[in-house]
Design a protein around this motif. Sequence first.
Motif, short mmCIF file in Angstrom:
data_model
loop_
_atom_site.label_atom_id
_atom_site.label_comp_id
_atom_site.label_asym_id
_atom_site.label_seq_id
_atom_site.Cartn_x
_atom_site.Cartn_y
_atom_site.Cartn_z
N GLY A 126 -89.07 18.34 -107.67
CA GLY A 126 -89.26 17.09 -108.41
C GLY A 126 -90.44 16.27 -107.93
O GLY A 126 -91.28 16.74 -107.18
N ASP A 127 -90.46 15.01 -108.35
CA ASP A 127 -91.67 14.22 -108.12
C ASP A 127 -91.81 13.70 -106.70
O ASP A 127 -92.77 13.00 -106.37
N ASP A 128 -90.88 14.03 -105.83
CA ASP A 128 -91.05 13.72 -104.40
C ASP A 128 -92.14 14.58 -103.78
O ASP A 128 -92.71 14.21 -102.75
N LEU A 129 -92.41 15.73 -104.38
CA LEU A 129 -93.29 16.70 -103.75
C LEU A 129 -94.68 16.13 -103.44
O LEU A 129 -95.33 15.53 -104.29
N LEU A 175 -95.63 16.53 -110.99
CA LEU A 175 -96.57 16.31 -109.89
C LEU A 175 -97.23 14.94 -110.04
O LEU A 175 -97.67 14.57 -111.13
N ARG A 176 -97.28 14.22 -108.95
CA ARG A 176 -97.88 12.88 -108.96
C ARG A 176 -99.21 12.86 -108.22
O ARG A 176 -99.27 13.27 -107.06
N LYS A 177 -100.23 12.32 -108.88
CA LYS A 177 -101.56 12.28 -108.28
C LYS A 177 -101.61 11.39 -107.05
O LYS A 177 -102.50 11.50 -106.23
N ASP A 178 -100.64 10.49 -106.92
CA ASP A 178 -100.63 9.63 -105.72
C ASP A 178 -99.85 10.29 -104.57
O ASP A 178 -99.63 9.70 -103.53
N ARG A 179 -99.43 11.54 -104.80
CA ARG A 179 -98.86 12.31 -103.69
C ARG A 179 -99.66 13.59 -103.48
O ARG A 179 -99.11 14.66 -103.19
N LEU A 180 -100.97 13.44 -103.66
CA LEU A 180 -101.90 14.54 -103.46
C LEU A 180 -102.99 14.05 -102.50
O LEU A 180 -103.47 12.93 -102.65
N ALA A 181 -103.33 14.87 -101.50
CA ALA A 181 -104.49 14.53 -100.66
C ALA A 181 -105.25 15.80 -100.34
O ALA A 181 -104.67 16.87 -100.17
N TYR A 182 -106.56 15.65 -100.30
CA TYR A 182 -107.45 16.76 -99.94
C TYR A 182 -107.90 16.61 -98.50
O TYR A 182 -108.15 15.49 -98.04
N ILE A 183 -108.06 17.74 -97.82
CA ILE A 183 -108.66 17.73 -96.48
C ILE A 183 -109.70 18.86 -96.39
O ILE A 183 -109.41 19.99 -96.78
#
Length: 314
Positions: A126-129, A175-183
Amino acid sequence: MYTTISNKFIKAPFSVSLISAPFSGGQGKLGTEYGAEEMLKFGLANQIEQMGYVVNQLSIEAPENLKPLSEPESGNIKNIQWVSNVCKELSSKVEQECRARSLAITLGGDHSLGIGSLDGSSKAYGDDLCVLWVDAHADINTFDTTESGNIHGCPVAVAYRIEKSPIFNWVQNNLRKDRLAYIGLRDIDREEMKILKDLNIKVFTMYHIDKYGISKVFDMAMEYMNPNLDRPIHLSFDIDCLDPIYAPSTGTPVRGGMTSREGHFLCEAISETGCLVAIDLVEVNPRIGDTDSLSITVEMGCSLIRCAIGESLL
Ligand SMILES: NC(=[NH2+])NCCC[C@H](N)C(=O)O
Ligand SMILES: [Mn+2]
Ligand SMILES: [Mn+2]
């Protein structure tokens, strides 16, 4: 044998599902389809078993069998229907393993597979991911902005429904864009830059790693998307995030990348959160370079995976 591997989402007996995805249709170079096979030949399954995990080995349906008789008209986008079919198949496998609360590891294959693996894990959790996309590239081109036409440069846009091609209508997730980060980014196309800025997506480039160190960068990423470390994390690891010195056998190498230790540290830190639920290890291309390059890259991939599931933590 390691005693307990603590993870908030994976139920004991701690099980890991190795999902082979021998696919290279998301880019133009043959060879990526052998990445999974080489990592398994190197003994990955046994190594993980030795750590005390129960290992389930599975594979997606052979991509050759999923190839459409003909591709629909799609401008310069290569293998659009084929990539869609393969990713849909992968999504269902990853979802199934995640629902069984086993840690789902996708062994690529090229990074277009991220469309399927992210869709699968997010359908299960779910959207916690939370998603950590570790890469030299942003892989957020839409089908309008891509210059290469290679879908491995587009998976983030497709998975997050920034690219809404009807061919990928089965991609229905939270999927939420505010729970995505790039490294690790260091090769971003101009149009991708615009998308990242317009959508306000969290990006840590090599500049940030140099400036703050990888440890601080990881903490900042967690502070942003998972401050209480109570949400599941999907790690999408493109081997080309590393400097080509440490991972030479890959299709789109970019100089100035992460060191072996920075890559390992990142995996160790994720493991320490106890939140990791899925990994993609992609873009290992055994057909690029000599046998030394091949073994350096394959060993690196296996070692990173082991670290991400707790190998070097006491
Ligand atoms: N998964 C990768 N290695 N992606 C490389 C993408 C390169 C380039 N940005 C493109 O869209 O074609
Ligand atoms: Mn890349
Ligand atoms: Mn990538």
